[in-house]
Design an enzyme around this catalytic site. Structure first.
Site, PDB file in Angstrom:
ATOM      1  N   ILE A 157     -19.151  -0.504  -5.729  1.00 30.02           N
ATOM      2  CA  ILE A 157     -19.496  -1.706  -4.965  1.00 30.02           C
ATOM      3  C   ILE A 157     -19.342  -2.971  -5.830  1.00 30.02           C
ATOM      4  O   ILE A 157     -20.017  -3.141  -6.850  1.00 30.02           O
ATOM      5  CB  ILE A 157     -20.924  -1.591  -4.373  1.00 30.02           C
ATOM      6  CG1 ILE A 157     -21.037  -0.283  -3.564  1.00 30.02           C
ATOM      7  CG2 ILE A 157     -21.262  -2.810  -3.515  1.00 30.02           C
ATOM      8  CD1 ILE A 157     -20.000  -0.083  -2.462  1.00 30.02           C
ATOM      9  N   THR A 158     -18.441  -3.842  -5.370  1.00 30.45           N
ATOM     10  CA  THR A 158     -18.073  -5.044  -6.135  1.00 30.45           C
ATOM     11  C   THR A 158     -19.203  -6.076  -6.127  1.00 30.45           C
ATOM     12  O   THR A 158     -19.844  -6.289  -5.089  1.00 30.45           O
ATOM     13  CB  THR A 158     -16.775  -5.640  -5.538  1.00 30.45           C
ATOM     14  OG1 THR A 158     -15.767  -4.636  -5.578  1.00 30.45           O
ATOM     15  CG2 THR A 158     -16.297  -6.857  -6.326  1.00 30.45           C
ATOM     16  N   ILE A 340      12.860  -6.970 -15.397  1.00 26.97           N
ATOM     17  CA  ILE A 340      13.558  -8.166 -15.903  1.00 26.97           C
ATOM     18  C   ILE A 340      13.157  -8.448 -17.357  1.00 26.97           C
ATOM     19  O   ILE A 340      13.935  -8.989 -18.138  1.00 26.97           O
ATOM     20  CB  ILE A 340      13.281  -9.374 -14.968  1.00 26.97           C
ATOM     21  CG1 ILE A 340      14.021  -9.159 -13.632  1.00 26.97           C
ATOM     22  CG2 ILE A 340      13.676 -10.706 -15.603  1.00 26.97           C
ATOM     23  CD1 ILE A 340      13.692 -10.148 -12.534  1.00 26.97           C
ATOM     24  N   GLY A 342      12.591  -6.035 -19.491  1.00 25.55           N
ATOM     25  CA  GLY A 342      13.051  -4.939 -20.332  1.00 25.55           C
ATOM     26  C   GLY A 342      11.892  -4.342 -21.115  1.00 25.55           C
ATOM     27  O   GLY A 342      10.753  -4.314 -20.634  1.00 25.55           O
ATOM     28  N   GLU A 366     -10.281  -2.165   0.457  1.00 27.81           N
ATOM     29  CA  GLU A 366     -10.470  -2.733   1.802  1.00 27.81           C
ATOM     30  C   GLU A 366      -9.481  -2.147   2.812  1.00 27.81           C
ATOM     31  O   GLU A 366      -8.964  -2.851   3.689  1.00 27.81           O
ATOM     32  CB  GLU A 366     -10.433  -4.265   1.749  1.00 27.81           C
ATOM     33  CG  GLU A 366     -11.591  -4.747   0.879  1.00 27.81           C
ATOM     34  CD  GLU A 366     -11.794  -6.228   0.846  1.00 27.81           C
ATOM     35  OE1 GLU A 366     -11.639  -6.863   1.884  1.00 27.81           O
ATOM     36  OE2 GLU A 366     -12.125  -6.726  -0.240  1.00 27.81           O
ATOM     37  N   THR A 368      -6.677   1.413   2.851  1.00 31.24           N
ATOM     38  CA  THR A 368      -5.402   1.779   2.225  1.00 31.24           C
ATOM     39  C   THR A 368      -4.230   1.389   3.122  1.00 31.24           C
ATOM     40  O   THR A 368      -4.402   1.131   4.316  1.00 31.24           O
ATOM     41  CB  THR A 368      -5.358   3.301   1.987  1.00 31.24           C
ATOM     42  OG1 THR A 368      -5.466   3.950   3.266  1.00 31.24           O
ATOM     43  CG2 THR A 368      -6.485   3.780   1.081  1.00 31.24           C
ATOM     44  N   SER A 369      -3.037   1.409   2.533  1.00 26.36           N
ATOM     45  CA  SER A 369      -1.830   1.123   3.324  1.00 26.36           C
ATOM     46  C   SER A 369      -1.709   2.105   4.483  1.00 26.36           C
ATOM     47  O   SER A 369      -1.298   1.741   5.587  1.00 26.36           O
ATOM     48  CB  SER A 369      -0.576   1.233   2.454  1.00 26.36           C
ATOM     49  OG  SER A 369      -0.461   0.121   1.612  1.00 26.36           O
ATOM     50  N   GLU A 370      -2.091   3.358   4.224  1.00 31.85           N
ATOM     51  CA  GLU A 370      -1.952   4.386   5.274  1.00 31.85           C
ATOM     52  C   GLU A 370      -2.820   4.038   6.476  1.00 31.85           C
ATOM     53  O   GLU A 370      -2.355   4.051   7.615  1.00 31.85           O
ATOM     54  CB  GLU A 370      -2.356   5.770   4.735  1.00 31.85           C
ATOM     55  CG  GLU A 370      -1.391   6.372   3.727  1.00 31.85           C
ATOM     56  CD  GLU A 370      -1.563   5.804   2.318  1.00 31.85           C
ATOM     57  OE1 GLU A 370      -2.495   5.017   2.092  1.00 31.85           O
ATOM     58  OE2 GLU A 370      -0.739   6.138   1.446  1.00 31.85           O
TER      59      GLU A 370
HETATM   60  C1  LIG Z   1     -12.213  -1.379  -7.762  1.00 32.78           C
HETATM   61  C2  LIG Z   1     -12.742  -1.041  -6.409  1.00 32.78           C
HETATM   62  C3  LIG Z   1     -13.622  -1.915  -5.756  1.00 32.78           C
HETATM   63  C4  LIG Z   1     -14.176  -1.556  -4.505  1.00 32.78           C
HETATM   64  N1  LIG Z   1     -15.112  -2.395  -3.917  1.00 32.78           N
HETATM   65  C5  LIG Z   1     -15.770  -1.965  -2.810  1.00 32.78           C
HETATM   66  C6  LIG Z   1     -16.864  -2.722  -2.259  1.00 32.78           C
HETATM   67  O1  LIG Z   1     -17.207  -3.802  -2.739  1.00 32.78           O
HETATM   68  N2  LIG Z   1     -17.528  -2.209  -1.178  1.00 32.78           N
HETATM   69  C7  LIG Z   1     -17.174  -1.019  -0.601  1.00 32.78           C
HETATM   70  O2  LIG Z   1     -17.830  -0.605   0.361  1.00 32.78           O
HETATM   71  N3  LIG Z   1     -16.122  -0.294  -1.087  1.00 32.78           N
HETATM   72  C8  LIG Z   1     -15.425  -0.733  -2.171  1.00 32.78           C
HETATM   73  N4  LIG Z   1     -14.368   0.005  -2.676  1.00 32.78           N
HETATM   74  C9  LIG Z   1     -13.941   1.226  -1.978  1.00 32.78           C
HETATM   75  C10 LIG Z   1     -12.585   1.099  -1.277  1.00 32.78           C
HETATM   76  O3  LIG Z   1     -12.701   0.322  -0.127  1.00 32.78           O
HETATM   77  C11 LIG Z   1     -12.076   2.534  -1.011  1.00 32.78           C
HETATM   78  O4  LIG Z   1     -11.591   3.016  -2.254  1.00 32.78           O
HETATM   79  C12 LIG Z   1     -10.991   2.614   0.026  1.00 32.78           C
HETATM   80  O5  LIG Z   1     -11.492   2.271   1.305  1.00 32.78           O
HETATM   81  C13 LIG Z   1     -10.351   4.016   0.130  1.00 32.78           C
HETATM   82  O6  LIG Z   1     -11.294   5.022   0.136  1.00 32.78           O
HETATM   83  P1  LIG Z   1     -11.166   6.217  -0.936  1.00 32.78           P
HETATM   84  O7  LIG Z   1     -10.895   5.615  -2.251  1.00 32.78           O
HETATM   85  O8  LIG Z   1     -12.362   7.085  -0.823  1.00 32.78           O
HETATM   86  O9  LIG Z   1      -9.869   7.017  -0.524  1.00 32.78           O
HETATM   87  P2  LIG Z   1      -9.779   8.320   0.438  1.00 32.78           P
HETATM   88  O10 LIG Z   1     -10.416   7.995   1.750  1.00 32.78           O
HETATM   89  O11 LIG Z   1     -10.245   9.509  -0.311  1.00 32.78           O
HETATM   90  O12 LIG Z   1      -8.225   8.425   0.671  1.00 32.78           O
HETATM   91  C14 LIG Z   1      -7.332   9.152  -0.190  1.00 32.78           C
HETATM   92  C15 LIG Z   1      -5.941   9.101   0.398  1.00 32.78           C
HETATM   93  O13 LIG Z   1      -5.935   9.719   1.697  1.00 32.78           O
HETATM   94  C16 LIG Z   1      -5.429   8.828   2.673  1.00 32.78           C
HETATM   95  N5  LIG Z   1      -6.094   9.017   3.947  1.00 32.78           N
HETATM   96  C17 LIG Z   1      -7.419   9.172   4.181  1.00 32.78           C
HETATM   97  N6  LIG Z   1      -7.659   9.299   5.495  1.00 32.78           N
HETATM   98  C18 LIG Z   1      -6.453   9.211   6.117  1.00 32.78           C
HETATM   99  C19 LIG Z   1      -6.030   9.272   7.466  1.00 32.78           C
HETATM  100  N7  LIG Z   1      -6.887   9.410   8.497  1.00 32.78           N
HETATM  101  N8  LIG Z   1      -4.723   9.183   7.721  1.00 32.78           N
HETATM  102  C20 LIG Z   1      -3.816   9.006   6.721  1.00 32.78           C
HETATM  103  N9  LIG Z   1      -4.163   8.946   5.419  1.00 32.78           N
HETATM  104  C21 LIG Z   1      -5.462   9.035   5.134  1.00 32.78           C
HETATM  105  C22 LIG Z   1      -5.706   7.429   2.095  1.00 32.78           C
HETATM  106  O14 LIG Z   1      -4.865   6.449   2.670  1.00 32.78           O
HETATM  107  C23 LIG Z   1      -5.440   7.661   0.622  1.00 32.78           C
HETATM  108  O15 LIG Z   1      -4.058   7.597   0.364  1.00 32.78           O
HETATM  109  C24 LIG Z   1     -13.791  -0.336  -3.896  1.00 32.78           C
HETATM  110  C25 LIG Z   1     -12.881   0.499  -4.534  1.00 32.78           C
HETATM  111  C26 LIG Z   1     -12.380   0.189  -5.785  1.00 32.78           C
HETATM  112  C27 LIG Z   1     -11.465   1.171  -6.453  1.00 32.78           C
END
Ligand SMILES: Cc1cc2nc3c(=O)[nH]c(=O)nc-3n(C[C@H](O)[C@H](O)[C@H](O)COP(=O)(O)OP(=O)(O)OC[C@H]3O[C@@H](n4cnc5c(N)ncnc54)[C@H](O)[C@@H]3O)c2cc1C
Length: 395
Positions: A157-158, A340, A342, A366, A368-370
């Site tokens: 949590i940030t 660029i 190297g 916030e 993932t791309s997925e």
């Molecule tokens: C430095 C940092 C700061 C952060 N700050 C905060 C914060 O302030 N508050 C907070 O609440 N959270 C925070 N987070 C958490 C962040 O939002 C999560 O890491 C993020 O939402 C992804 O969750 P996960 O890491 O558990 O990945 P996972 O949910 O475990 O996902 C792993 C992989 O599976 C894929 N995946 C999962 N479900 C699906 C699906 N249904 N379909 C397709 N692909 C899927 C994902 O895209 C990913 O590639 C922070 C994380 C980091 C690393």
């Protein structure tokens, strides 16, 4: 259509640019290496109004619009994404829900001390079993004698553990609905609450000068009035909060991509091989042209989503589009900037090596791309293709 920023938006952008280039950029290497939270920089940004840019003036914020915030955040992140994420997590994740869903009493008690940025506020959604699946929250809260009793933990949590953090809003399971799904509610937890503790910070690949901790709740009690918004509306509120956060992480990505481009252009001019600047080779020119096109596109996506938000119009799909495209464009920009440079780009002392390390998190934090691609696709498939297209053209 008018692409010119207003005088006010320009003022925020220029203020952020001057401060970022003068006071943040020269220290970014050391902050990253030492994993040092820059208290003095954040305090000065608070004094300049940047840490409360979109927050209501009546509570001490700056009352700026979202476009101005995105322009400023891009400039701060161009100098250092650790400072960028500190600003973003405070405004978009920490304070925006307090401003949107808080009662007058809650805003007086909590937002007022944070809207200037002198104190920080955090947003606690993620848990061990609740990452992308944000509804998988295991933390519980039960009402007992007029108090919420919270048990469980949060992760990464940030802004949760700095010396100036005033508290966190967490999402907890407050019951089970008739359909068997969890009832999730947002609760305000001030920093000094008994039963609320934080673990040590993390060793990270990027955002190393920003602050993240695990949070622990053991029979942590807060008054019933510390519920934020309606009971059971927690997930909906947090997902709306994340829409704004996604546009902001996209702006942060544009800032980092721009920093990669700045370094790449300088190197293309300075480095000579075969008797000429490498920027005279078409292979290098094409890389620069592609980077510039993608940055321009990403910035336009960010500003369009921000403009929609400022107009009070739906912007969820555009937020996801901006987040995916900008974070992935930034990754490509960091990669090409190293190419660029190297071998010099592979050296830890070079700025582009640091950017290459830092850029990855933008595709994860916030949403993932997925999951953002799924949000985009679902929003397109939920309506007729014509309606979806009409919306995309008209919005
Ligand atoms: C430095 C940092 C700061 C952060 N700050 C905060 C914060 O302030 N508050 C907070 O609440 N959270 C925070 N987070 C958490 C962040 O939002 C999560 O890491 C993020 O939402 C992804 O969750 P996960 O890491 O558990 O990945 P996972 O949910 O475990 O996902 C792993 C992989 O599976 C894929 N995946 C999962 N479900 C699906 C699906 N249904 N379909 C397709 N692909 C899927 C994902 O895209 C990913 O590639 C922070 C994380 C980091 C690393």
């Amino acid at each position: 259509m008018n692409f010119d920023p207003t005088d006010e938006q320009r003022r925020w952008r220029d203020l952020a640019r001057d401060f970022a280039q003068g006071a943040i950029l020269p220290r970014a290497v050391v902050l990253d290496r030492e994993q040092m939270f820059p208290y003095d920089i954040i305090a000065e940004m608070a004094r300049l109004g940047l840490m409360g840019l979109t927050l209501p003036e009546e509570y001490g914020g700056s009352g700026g619009d979202f476009v101005a915030y995105m322009l400023a955040l891009e400039e701060i992140s161009r100098a250092d994404t650790s400072v960028g994420i500190t600003m973003e997590a405070h405004i978009s994740l920490g304070c925006a829900p307090l401003a949107a869903y808080g009662t007058t009493e809650q805003k007086d008690e909590f937002l007022r001390r944070c809207a200037t940025g002198e104190r920080l506020w955090a947003f606690g959604l993620t848990e061990e079993e609740a990452g992308t699946d944000a509804g998988g929250t295991r933390t519980t809260a039960e009402l007992e004698g007029g108090e919420w009793v919270i048990n469980g933990s949060k992760k990464w949590i940030t802004n949760s553990g700095t010396d100036v953090t005033a508290g966190v809003t967490v999402i907890a399971r407050t019951g089970t609905r008739e359909n068997g799904r969890p009832e999730l509610t947002a609760l305000i937890v001030p920093q000094e609450t008994s039963g609320y503790t934080r673990g040590p910070g993390y060793e990270k690949l990027g955002w190393r000068a920003s602050d993240q901790h695990p949070l622990y709740f053991e029979d942590c009690r807060v008054p019933e009035e510390y519920m934020l918004g309606e009971r059971g509306a927690g997930l909906r509120q947090f997902l709306r909060t994340l829409d704004g956060g996604r546009v902001a992480v996209a702006a942060l990505s544009v800032g980092l991509a721009q920093a990669c481009f700045d370094e790449a252009v300088a190197r293309a001019r300075e480095r000579h091989q075969f008797g000429k600047a490498i920027g005279e080779f078409q292979a290098i020119q094409f890389k620069l042209a592609d980077m510039a096109m993608e940055i321009e596109l990403a910035r336009n996506l960010v500003l369009k989503a921000a403009w929609l938000k400022d107009q009070g119009r739906p912007f969820s799909r555009e937020a996801s589009m901006a987040k995916v495209f900008a974070s992935e464009a930034a990754k490509r920009a960091a990669d090409q900037a190293v190419q660029i440079h190297g071998g010099e780009g592979f050296m830890e002392g070079s700025a582009v090596a640091r950017y290459w390390r830092q850029v990855k998190i933008n595709e994860i934090g916030e949403g993932t791309s997925e999951i953002n691609r799924q949000i985009i696709a679902h929003s397109l498939l939920a309506e007729s293709a014509e309606a979806a297209k009409a919306k995309m053209v008209a919005q």
